[in-house]
Design a protein around this motif. Structure first.
Motif, PDB file in Angstrom:
ATOM      1  N   TYR A   1      -9.843  22.025  36.869  1.00  9.34           N
ATOM      2  CA  TYR A   1     -10.018  21.985  38.375  1.00  9.34           C
ATOM      3  C   TYR A   1      -9.815  23.402  38.842  1.00  9.34           C
ATOM      4  CZ  TYR A   1      -9.792  16.891  37.819  1.00  9.34           C
ATOM      5  OH  TYR A   1     -10.148  15.749  37.487  1.00  9.34           O
ATOM      6  N   ALA A   2     -10.293  23.802  39.956  1.00  7.21           N
ATOM      7  CA  ALA A   2     -10.204  25.212  40.681  1.00  7.21           C
ATOM      8  C   ALA A   2     -10.015  24.951  41.921  1.00  7.21           C
ATOM      9  CB  ALA A   2     -11.321  25.992  40.364  1.00  7.21           C
ATOM     10  N   VAL A   3      -9.235  25.618  42.787  1.00 11.11           N
ATOM     11  CA  VAL A   3      -8.877  25.315  44.036  1.00 11.11           C
ATOM     12  C   VAL A   3      -8.408  26.592  44.757  1.00 11.11           C
ATOM     13  CG1 VAL A   3      -7.799  23.000  43.657  1.00 11.11           C
ATOM     14  CG2 VAL A   3      -6.097  24.946  43.628  1.00 11.11           C
ATOM     15  N   GLY A   4      -8.647  26.455  46.147  1.00 19.47           N
ATOM     16  CA  GLY A   4      -7.971  27.737  47.054  1.00 19.47           C
ATOM     17  C   GLY A   4      -9.126  28.841  46.778  1.00 19.47           C
ATOM     18  N   ASP A   5      -8.940  30.058  46.735  1.00 20.13           N
ATOM     19  CA  ASP A   5      -9.865  31.181  47.082  1.00 20.13           C
ATOM     20  C   ASP A   5     -10.691  31.234  45.819  1.00 20.13           C
ATOM     21  OD1 ASP A   5      -8.177  31.828  49.073  1.00 20.13           O
ATOM     22  OD2 ASP A   5      -7.684  33.777  48.519  1.00 20.13           O
ATOM     23  N   VAL A   6     -10.475  30.622  44.673  1.00 19.65           N
ATOM     24  CA  VAL A   6     -11.474  30.812  43.712  1.00 19.65           C
ATOM     25  C   VAL A   6     -12.673  29.679  43.684  1.00 19.65           C
ATOM     26  CG1 VAL A   6      -9.766  32.189  42.189  1.00 19.65           C
ATOM     27  CG2 VAL A   6      -9.983  29.559  42.057  1.00 19.65           C
ATOM     28  N   ALA A   7     -12.338  28.653  44.473  1.00 15.88           N
ATOM     29  CA  ALA A   7     -13.271  27.679  44.207  1.00 15.88           C
ATOM     30  C   ALA A   7     -14.389  27.918  45.099  1.00 15.88           C
ATOM     31  CB  ALA A   7     -12.750  26.211  44.797  1.00 15.88           C
ATOM     32  N   ALA A   8     -15.699  27.664  44.707  1.00 15.10           N
ATOM     33  CA  ALA A   8     -16.901  27.531  45.338  1.00 15.10           C
ATOM     34  C   ALA A   8     -17.484  26.196  45.386  1.00 15.10           C
ATOM     35  CB  ALA A   8     -18.109  28.471  44.728  1.00 15.10           C
ATOM     36  N   PHE A   9     -17.244  25.623  46.627  1.00 17.86           N
ATOM     37  CA  PHE A   9     -17.167  23.938  46.631  1.00 17.86           C
ATOM     38  C   PHE A   9     -18.339  23.602  47.606  1.00 17.86           C
ATOM     39  CE2 PHE A   9     -14.602  25.577  50.033  1.00 17.86           C
ATOM     40  CZ  PHE A   9     -14.785  24.730  51.013  1.00 17.86           C
ATOM     41  N   PRO A  10     -18.739  22.262  47.584  1.00 20.41           N
ATOM     42  CA  PRO A  10     -19.676  21.749  48.411  1.00 20.41           C
ATOM     43  C   PRO A  10     -19.071  21.689  49.772  1.00 20.41           C
ATOM     44  CG  PRO A  10     -19.342  20.185  46.599  1.00 20.41           C
ATOM     45  CD  PRO A  10     -18.336  21.555  46.265  1.00 20.41           C
TER      46      PRO A  10
END
Length: 434
Positions: A293-302
């Protein structure tokens, strides 16, 4: 070296890591199941404090006062809390290799960490002028601000150099907050804004006019439309001048640079699908690699509201994405489902006696309302962004808690607008009726 194994590993020790740890603890943890691996030497803390109160001359906050999760009104998670919950805090440890297929992390000192589920919370690193080979950018007394060590170095020089000339390079978040904090320390402050106005990516020119006028009344000089092209140093190697691209030269005893940040994704290059400079995730912050999983600044999310994929560098998203990812992990283990992440973009700042909040998306045409006279004793004004006849974004300076909630609701509901003139006249009252 001995190998350590954990069921869950959070990589990174910033805001997202602390909020993820709290969420794991809420769901129940067995001792030794979870580890946080952080390059920093301290337990997760509320990073926004560093550009605000941490630099103030009187009664500045210090650790342990702003460990997470006090920034959102929660319990302060001291180092002892992690121990009590059976969470291993592995600090001052830099991971230099990540093998996602083998579920293995290796540190700079050669330690090996195995995991079953990984949460990438590596955050961002500051963009440095030395990265662009700006002449003289390695002079002494040129500072950046990201971690508590950076803030401590800045505090030292603030104490040592009374009545100094300070140049803040950058007119975004860090630029406006640091300029205010340094002026409160009675320094001669110049803020170098490369664009046409400050906070260019968020503010309209009308909004920026207010803050720039307010700052100038406080004695801050604002230099717009040019960038730092070089620095000169004295015989001790300390910075003494900032050379601008347009040929101007500004004296400086201290320079603080805030020209952006880059997500720390290098460890995972070629192993995960990336998008918009970050690690692509779904609405549960799952990456393209199982159990990662990736969260915060690093996540490119929908971003569900706008049917778009985005990366958001803000503490609010760091907190909420971390909680969402952990809820998704636990739901998956229990065979349950949760709602996808439905985030309303939110930004805020406080400088001097000012306090503003923004919700939504700054797209379309704008309507300015309220009292935006910088000389007013209590200025209160705002802006609505209108696209396709609906309000998409809302900004408010000087709002009460109730009024700030009202603009958040307006940005979420996206009501239709019949008359821009009427909207300008009603101002915050329009939001309060929704």
């Amino acid at each position: 070296m001995a190998e350590k194994s954990f069921k869950y590993v959070i990589l990174g020790g910033g805001v997202a890591a602390g909020y993820a740890a709290r969420e794991f603890a809420k769901h129940g943890l067995k001792p030794g199941e979870l580890a946080i691996i952080s390059k920093e030497a301290v337990a997760p803390y509320e990073r926004p404090t560093l550009s605000k109160g941490y630099l103030f001359p009187e009664s500045p906050p210090r650790l342990p006062g702003f460990h997470v999760c006090v920034g959102s009104g929660g319990e302060r998670l001291l180092p002892e809390w992690y121990k009590e919950k059976g969470i291993e805090l592995i600090l001052s440890t830099e991971i230099v290799k990540a093998d996602l297929a083998a579920k293995t992390l290796i540190s700079a000192s050669g330690e090996t960490f195995k995991y079953q589920i990984l949460v990438i919370a590596t955050g961002s690193t500051v963009v440095r002028l030395t990265d662009f080979r700006v002449p003289g950018a390695d002079a002494k007394n040129i500072f950046y601000l990201r971690e508590i060590d950076d803030a401590d170095k800045l505090v030292e020089v603030i104490k040592a150099k009374k009545n100094a000339k300070v140049v803040v390079v950058g007119g975004g978040y860090i630029g406006i907050e640091l300029s205010a904090a340094l002026r409160i320390n009675n320094f001669d402050v110049s803020m170098l804004v490369p664009e046409s106005w400050c906070m260019f990516r968020l503010f309209t020119s009308d909004i920026a006019d207010f803050y720039e006028s307010y700052y100038e009344k406080k004695g801050i000089k604002i230099i717009k439309g040019s960038v730092a092209a070089g620095f000169t140093a004295d015989s001790n190697g300390e910075v003494k001048e900032v050379k601008l691209k347009d040929g101007r030269v500004v004296e400086a005893d201290i320079v603080v640079v805030g020209v952006g940040a880059r997500p720390l994704t290098g460890l995972f290059k070629g192993q995960v699908v990336e998008e918009k400079g970050g690690i692509k995730t779904d609405g549960f912050f799952k990456t393209s690699v199982p159990d990662v999983y990736a969260v915060g600044d690093v996540a490119a999310f929908p971003l569900k509201m706008y049917n778009d994929v985005r990366r958001v560098e803000h503490v609010d998203h760091a907190r909420k994405s971390a909680e969402q990812a952990v809820k998704a992990i636990k739901a998956s283990e229990e065979g349950k489902t949760i709602e996808v992440y439905d985030y309303l973009p939110y930004f805020y700042s406080r400088e001097f006696d000012l306090s503003w909040q923004f919700y939504g998306d700054n797209v379309g045409e704008t309507v300015l309302f309220g009292d935006n006279n910088p000389a007013s004793p209590n200025p209160k004004f705002g802006t609505y962004w209108i696209k396709d006849g609906k309000i998409f974004g809302a900004f408010l300076e000087g709002g009460s808690p109730e009024e700030n909630k009202a603009i958040a609701k307006v940005a979420r509901v996206q009501p239709s607008i019949e008359s821009r003139d009427l909207l300008a006249k009603e101002g915050i009252a329009f939001a309060s009726k929704i």
